[in-house]
Scaffold this motif. Structure first.
Motif, PDB file in Angstrom:
ATOM      1  N   GLU A   1      21.723  -0.175   6.087  1.00 20.70           N
ATOM      2  CA  GLU A   1      23.096   0.245   6.358  1.00 20.70           C
ATOM      3  C   GLU A   1      23.209   1.747   6.608  1.00 20.70           C
ATOM      4  OE1 GLU A   1      22.345  -1.883   3.707  1.00 20.70           O
ATOM      5  OE2 GLU A   1      22.855  -3.530   5.097  1.00 20.70           O
ATOM      6  N   GLY A   2      22.076   2.458   6.545  1.00 24.36           N
ATOM      7  CA  GLY A   2      22.100   3.891   6.776  1.00 24.36           C
ATOM      8  C   GLY A   2      22.435   4.703   5.545  1.00 24.36           C
ATOM      9  N   GLU A   3      22.505   4.054   4.395  1.00 26.90           N
ATOM     10  CA  GLU A   3      22.817   4.770   3.153  1.00 26.90           C
ATOM     11  C   GLU A   3      21.550   5.404   2.580  1.00 26.90           C
ATOM     12  OE1 GLU A   3      24.142   1.370   1.069  1.00 26.90           O
ATOM     13  OE2 GLU A   3      26.261   1.630   1.628  1.00 26.90           O
ATOM     14  N   VAL A   4      21.713   6.597   2.034  1.00 24.05           N
ATOM     15  CA  VAL A   4      20.581   7.288   1.420  1.00 24.05           C
ATOM     16  C   VAL A   4      20.275   6.628   0.082  1.00 24.05           C
ATOM     17  CG1 VAL A   4      19.730   9.457   0.486  1.00 24.05           C
ATOM     18  CG2 VAL A   4      21.133   9.461   2.552  1.00 24.05           C
TER      19      VAL A   4
ATOM     20  N   ALA B   1       1.921   1.367   4.655  1.00 22.53           N
ATOM     21  CA  ALA B   1       3.157   1.955   4.153  1.00 22.53           C
ATOM     22  C   ALA B   1       4.278   1.847   5.190  1.00 22.53           C
ATOM     23  CB  ALA B   1       2.933   3.414   3.767  1.00 22.53           C
ATOM     24  N   ILE B   2       3.943   2.072   6.463  1.00 23.88           N
ATOM     25  CA  ILE B   2       4.952   1.966   7.533  1.00 23.88           C
ATOM     26  C   ILE B   2       5.462   0.532   7.636  1.00 23.88           C
ATOM     27  CG2 ILE B   2       5.275   2.058  10.033  1.00 23.88           C
ATOM     28  CD1 ILE B   2       3.342   4.464  10.057  1.00 23.88           C
TER      29      ILE B   2
ATOM     30  N   ALA C   1       9.575  -3.624   6.772  1.00 23.31           N
ATOM     31  CA  ALA C   1       9.919  -4.940   6.230  1.00 23.31           C
ATOM     32  C   ALA C   1      11.149  -4.862   5.340  1.00 23.31           C
ATOM     33  CB  ALA C   1       8.730  -5.518   5.462  1.00 23.31           C
ATOM     34  N   ARG C   2      11.314  -3.733   4.658  1.00 23.81           N
ATOM     35  CA  ARG C   2      12.510  -3.539   3.809  1.00 23.81           C
ATOM     36  C   ARG C   2      13.697  -3.022   4.623  1.00 23.81           C
ATOM     37  NH1 ARG C   2       8.437  -0.956   0.716  1.00 23.81           N
ATOM     38  NH2 ARG C   2       9.308   1.083   1.279  1.00 23.81           N
ATOM     39  N   LYS C   3      13.469  -2.851   5.943  1.00 23.23           N
ATOM     40  CA  LYS C   3      14.510  -2.328   6.851  1.00 23.23           C
ATOM     41  C   LYS C   3      14.968  -0.932   6.423  1.00 23.23           C
ATOM     42  CE  LYS C   3      16.194  -6.932   8.049  1.00 23.23           C
ATOM     43  NZ  LYS C   3      15.327  -7.009   9.243  1.00 23.23           N
ATOM     44  N   GLU C   4      14.004  -0.149   5.957  1.00 20.78           N
ATOM     45  CA  GLU C   4      14.280   1.227   5.556  1.00 20.78           C
ATOM     46  C   GLU C   4      13.734   2.191   6.602  1.00 20.78           C
ATOM     47  OE1 GLU C   4      13.900   0.366   0.718  1.00 20.78           O
ATOM     48  OE2 GLU C   4      12.437   1.648   1.747  1.00 20.78           O
ATOM     49  N   THR C   5      14.319   3.363   6.638  1.00 16.57           N
ATOM     50  CA  THR C   5      13.840   4.414   7.536  1.00 16.57           C
ATOM     51  C   THR C   5      13.595   5.683   6.729  1.00 16.57           C
ATOM     52  OG1 THR C   5      16.111   5.075   8.084  1.00 16.57           O
ATOM     53  CG2 THR C   5      15.025   3.494   9.562  1.00 16.57           C
ATOM     54  N   LEU C   6      12.573   6.411   7.143  1.00 15.54           N
ATOM     55  CA  LEU C   6      12.237   7.675   6.486  1.00 15.54           C
ATOM     56  C   LEU C   6      12.579   8.815   7.420  1.00 15.54           C
ATOM     57  CD1 LEU C   6      10.869   9.364   4.231  1.00 15.54           C
ATOM     58  CD2 LEU C   6       8.678   8.960   5.408  1.00 15.54           C
TER      59      LEU C   6
END
Length: 224
Positions: free
Chosen positions: A184-187, A133-134, A139-144
């Motif tokens: 981009e830091g967007e929610v 999952a991490i 890979a999607r360049k997302e942050t939780l």
């Protein structure tokens, strides 16, 4: 000649002192600064350990055996008593405190993508799922982002022995704020002001024959 004797005495005592220091160092040893303990939220390291720590004294064993005989088969009480018979160091309160600490550590480490913290706390299959999952998130360049506001409950709901392996299931009720942001830091998921009541059901396991005191997270689920 007489003036030289005190000087020889000083040299003699210095040699004796040096010998004693070397002997002490060889017996006591030295820490190099590289020693590391595995994270173990469930049980504080005792100052001195002995092989008798996991042995249940005969009077206590008789008491536990009587409790097991009177406990409803398959109940939490029966399961916990079986664990105590197998592991004389097991204490419910200590385990519950450790489970709460482990929950907070694991939730935060997963959000941070901290695989090093997760590794000694998770069984292999659970670790693989968490890492998958991490990796997919990265890979999607997302942050939780996870904020654990409160842990309202950590109740033992199941306990059993499977051979020499003890398994304890805990239901956690917490209040969290969870956000997923894109590159981009967007929610893209969650609400910065939204507080969720989250229920997690986690099972921890430990081989009571092992010298390793760590309990590992071996299964996770949510209420059906």
């Amino acid at each position: 000649m007489g003036d030289g004797l005190p000087f020889l005495d000083i040299i003699f005592f210095a040699m004796v002192a040096a010998f004693l220091i070397l002997r002490l160092r060889s017996v006591l040893g030295r820490r190099t600064g590289n020693e590391r303990d595995r994270p173990d939220p469930f049980s504080p390291k005792p100052e001195a350990e002995s092989d008798a720590d996991n042995v249940v004294a005969l009077p206590q064993r008789a008491k536990l055996a009587a409790e097991l005989e009177n406990a409803p088969p398959g109940s939490v009480a029966a399961g916990l008593t079986q664990i105590k018979l197998a592991d004389g160091s097991f204490e419910e309160k200590q385990f519950a405190n450790g489970a709460r600490a482990a929950f907070e550590m694991i939730v935060q480490a997963f959000a941070n993508g901290d695989k090093d913290t997760l590794r000694p706390l998770l069984a292999n299959d659970v670790y693989d799922r968490f890492v998958g999952a991490i990796d997919a998130r990265e890979a999607r360049k997302e942050t939780l982002e996870t904020r654990l506001l409160s842990l309202n409950a950590a109740d033992i709901t199941e306990a059993q022995m499977k051979g020499s392996v003890a398994e304890v299931t805990v239901e956690f009720v917490s209040e969290q704020v969870n956000l997923t942001r894109n590159a981009e830091g967007e929610v893209i998921d969650g609400d910065p002001d939204g507080i969720e009541s989250v229920v997690d059901i986690w099972t921890f396991r430990r081989d009571t024959r092992s010298d390793d005191p760590n309990w590992l997270l071996s299964a996770t689920r949510t209420p059906s």
